[in-house]
Design a protein around this motif. Structure first.
Motif, PDB file in Angstrom:
ATOM      1  N   PRO A 236      44.693  46.416  40.019  1.00 23.35           N
ATOM      2  CA  PRO A 236      44.668  45.360  38.996  1.00 23.35           C
ATOM      3  C   PRO A 236      45.903  45.349  38.106  1.00 23.35           C
ATOM      4  O   PRO A 236      46.240  44.321  37.517  1.00 23.35           O
ATOM      5  N   GLY A 237      46.592  46.476  38.015  1.00 19.70           N
ATOM      6  CA  GLY A 237      47.815  46.526  37.231  1.00 19.70           C
ATOM      7  C   GLY A 237      49.058  46.249  38.053  1.00 19.70           C
ATOM      8  O   GLY A 237      50.160  46.087  37.504  1.00 19.70           O
ATOM      9  N   GLY A 238      48.918  46.179  39.368  1.00 24.34           N
ATOM     10  CA  GLY A 238      50.051  45.952  40.261  1.00 24.34           C
ATOM     11  C   GLY A 238      49.833  46.690  41.568  1.00 24.34           C
ATOM     12  O   GLY A 238      49.528  47.884  41.571  1.00 24.34           O
ATOM     13  N   THR A 239      49.975  45.980  42.669  1.00 26.09           N
ATOM     14  CA  THR A 239      49.710  46.553  43.981  1.00 26.09           C
ATOM     15  C   THR A 239      50.948  47.206  44.582  1.00 26.09           C
ATOM     16  O   THR A 239      52.072  46.974  44.144  1.00 26.09           O
ATOM     17  N   GLN A 240      50.713  48.013  45.615  1.00 27.70           N
ATOM     18  CA  GLN A 240      51.814  48.565  46.409  1.00 27.70           C
ATOM     19  C   GLN A 240      52.355  47.460  47.331  1.00 27.70           C
ATOM     20  O   GLN A 240      51.732  46.414  47.507  1.00 27.70           O
ATOM     21  N   THR A 241      53.503  47.723  47.929  1.00 24.28           N
ATOM     22  CA  THR A 241      54.237  46.666  48.639  1.00 24.28           C
ATOM     23  C   THR A 241      54.340  46.946  50.132  1.00 24.28           C
ATOM     24  O   THR A 241      54.781  48.033  50.528  1.00 24.28           O
ATOM     25  N   PRO A 242      53.964  45.994  50.977  1.00 17.76           N
ATOM     26  CA  PRO A 242      54.114  46.192  52.421  1.00 17.76           C
ATOM     27  C   PRO A 242      55.571  46.114  52.857  1.00 17.76           C
ATOM     28  O   PRO A 242      56.404  45.495  52.192  1.00 17.76           O
ATOM     29  N   ARG A 243      55.862  46.747  53.967  1.00 18.28           N
ATOM     30  CA  ARG A 243      57.223  46.805  54.479  1.00 18.28           C
ATOM     31  C   ARG A 243      57.813  45.414  54.684  1.00 18.28           C
ATOM     32  O   ARG A 243      59.006  45.183  54.416  1.00 18.28           O
ATOM     33  N   SER A 244      57.026  44.454  55.140  1.00 18.59           N
ATOM     34  CA  SER A 244      57.568  43.117  55.411  1.00 18.59           C
ATOM     35  C   SER A 244      58.082  42.448  54.141  1.00 18.59           C
ATOM     36  O   SER A 244      59.057  41.678  54.178  1.00 18.59           O
ATOM     37  N   VAL A 245      57.444  42.716  53.012  1.00 17.25           N
ATOM     38  CA  VAL A 245      57.907  42.148  51.747  1.00 17.25           C
ATOM     39  C   VAL A 245      59.205  42.820  51.313  1.00 17.25           C
ATOM     40  O   VAL A 245      60.153  42.159  50.876  1.00 17.25           O
ATOM     41  N   ILE A 246      59.251  44.137  51.442  1.00 17.57           N
ATOM     42  CA  ILE A 246      60.474  44.880  51.116  1.00 17.57           C
ATOM     43  C   ILE A 246      61.640  44.378  51.967  1.00 17.57           C
ATOM     44  O   ILE A 246      62.748  44.143  51.468  1.00 17.57           O
ATOM     45  N   ASP A 247      61.386  44.195  53.256  1.00 17.54           N
ATOM     46  CA  ASP A 247      62.437  43.724  54.165  1.00 17.54           C
ATOM     47  C   ASP A 247      62.897  42.314  53.818  1.00 17.54           C
ATOM     48  O   ASP A 247      64.092  41.990  53.939  1.00 17.54           O
ATOM     49  N   ALA A 248      61.957  41.460  53.388  1.00 18.53           N
ATOM     50  CA  ALA A 248      62.320  40.083  53.045  1.00 18.53           C
ATOM     51  C   ALA A 248      63.229  40.044  51.821  1.00 18.53           C
ATOM     52  O   ALA A 248      64.193  39.268  51.767  1.00 18.53           O
ATOM     53  N   VAL A 249      62.932  40.883  50.835  1.00 19.03           N
ATOM     54  CA  VAL A 249      63.778  40.956  49.641  1.00 19.03           C
ATOM     55  C   VAL A 249      65.174  41.448  50.027  1.00 19.03           C
ATOM     56  O   VAL A 249      66.191  40.875  49.614  1.00 19.03           O
TER      57      VAL A 249
END
Length: 403
Positions: free
Chosen positions: A25-38
């Motif tokens: 609820p305070g902020g989720t972890q990030t999947p690899r595909s999102v990291i790669d897109a950034v």
């Protein structure tokens, strides 16, 4: 339709740390595909938006793609998607803009259930123009906010009602669509804080009845970015502060300065990841159709885990759960007899279990249920939680209490 939790978890690098994350609820972890897109957005040519150079074209493509993706996620028109630094910033900007249409004696309704980011921007904007603030209460025993609670404070002078779609503190999901009917019958606008809600349920702005709706991408696996959705027609009626040479088009007139293109690319990737949560079924149909199926699968997964948590907590003496509404997200706030919730937070953190303790900016709600500004220990589920996480949590809480 399947929910392959092992496959989903394998795509989150942060889970390699061994931490069981209940702080979604305070902020989720990030999947690899999102990291790669950034990373890919930042590695490619990138310039201010335009239609000539490679950098200009890349930025334009990213913005259009992100608006389309968020429109799919929220059941909204892409032309009504506004990006900002945070949901709080967007709400402040919207409140100041709408306040220009209010006169002294007009009324604005806020609720005791809400996060302060859906209270203070409206009360401060109202005070600045001489409008009256009216408060809608909720039942502190059940955590329920009923349509009658809103109806009790509506008058012919009501100009706007601000309500949450889900409490970030205790998980309560008010019947927003029924509230919207009352608000619109009174001739007022409805602003909905969907920051906590968007991570757990499929949103459809039309049936929901929200005139404007805010959410935050980092609460649903994306980067730190705020999103406001509204009808392009409504947004076209508003005149926010802006620089003279900046675009007066909708939605660009609401976006101050150059957009963070790399974060927009990450936000689109997060929506695509969510659309794939349903497993084999996810490859067919439009992205919106895949999102509907994926959120149905996610809700089923989270309901099972929530039941597992609640069963485990029931066997721990001296523990009180304050999340009691019939319709709520998989979010549980708890306190401990004779023990400080902050001590439980530290105890769990030492065992690689992330479950923070606070009032989480929901000061009014925390005070209303008798917890003051301290709040309690909050357990929140996210798409990557599994049964082993839950078992570690229950064992940790049992050890903390000495059960």
């Amino acid at each position: 339709m399947t929910y392959d939790i092992a496959s989903i978890r394998a795509r989150f690098p942060a889970l390699d740390s061994g931490v069981a994350f209940f702080d979604g609820p305070g902020g989720t972890q990030t999947p690899r595909s999102v990291i790669d897109a950034v990373a890919a957005a930042m590695a490619a040519p990138l310039s201010n938006r335009g239609r000539l150079t490679a950098g200009e074209l890349n930025s334009d493509r990213i913005v259009i793609g992100a608006r389309t993706a968020l429109g799919d996620l929220l059941g909204a028109a892409p032309g009504g998607i506004v990006f900002g630094r945070s949901a709080t910033q967007l709400t402040y900007d919207l409140a100041r803009t709408l306040a220009r249409t209010w006169a002294p004696g007009d009324e604005v309704v806020v609720t005791r259930l809400d996060h302060d980011a859906n209270i203070r921007p409206w009360t401060q904007a109202a005070e600045a123009v001489g409008a009256v603030v009216r408060w809608a209460d909720f039942d502190p025993e059940t955590g329920e906010l009923a349509p009658s609670d809103i109806a009790a404070v509506l008058t012919e002078r009501t100009r706007l009602v601000a309500v949450t779609a889900a409490s970030n503190l205790i998980g309560t999901r008010p019947p927003v669509a029924r509230i919207a009917e009352l608000v619109h019958a009174a001739g007022a606008l409805l602003h909905v804080d969907g920051v906590h809600h968007t991570a757990h349920a499929c949103v459809d702005l039309g049936p929901l009845g929200a005139d404007t709706y805010v959410c935050s991408a980092y609460k649903f696996l994306g980067p730190h970015l705020g999103v406001l959705a509204g009808s392009p027609e409504l947004l076209a009626e508003l005149r926010p502060d802006k620089l003279l040479p900046s675009s007066n088009a909708v939605p660009e007139r609401f976006e101050l300065g150059t957009l963070p293109y790399e974060l927009l690319a990450g936000a689109e990737a997060a929506v695509d990841f969510l659309a794939g949560l349903a497993g084999d079924d996810a490859g067919t149909g439009t992205r919106r159709e895949r999102l509907v199926r994926s959120f149905a699968a996610l809700e089923g997964h989270e309901d099972v885990l929530r039941g597992r948590i609640e069963s485990g907590l029931a066997g721990i003496p001296g523990l009180t759960v304050h999340s009691r509404a019939k319709d709520r997200t998989p979010t549980l706030l708890m306190t401990f007899e004779g023990r400080d919730a902050a001590d439980a937070y530290r105890f769990l953190a030492e065992r690689d279990i992330a479950a923070p303790a606070a009032s989480f900016y929901a000061l009014e709600a925390s005070r209303r249920i008798g917890l003051g500004d301290a709040g309690g220990l909050r357990i929140g589920l996210a798409p990557y939680n599994d049964a082993s996480d839950v078992d570690r949590l229950i064992e940790g809480l049992a050890r903390f209490t000495g059960a």
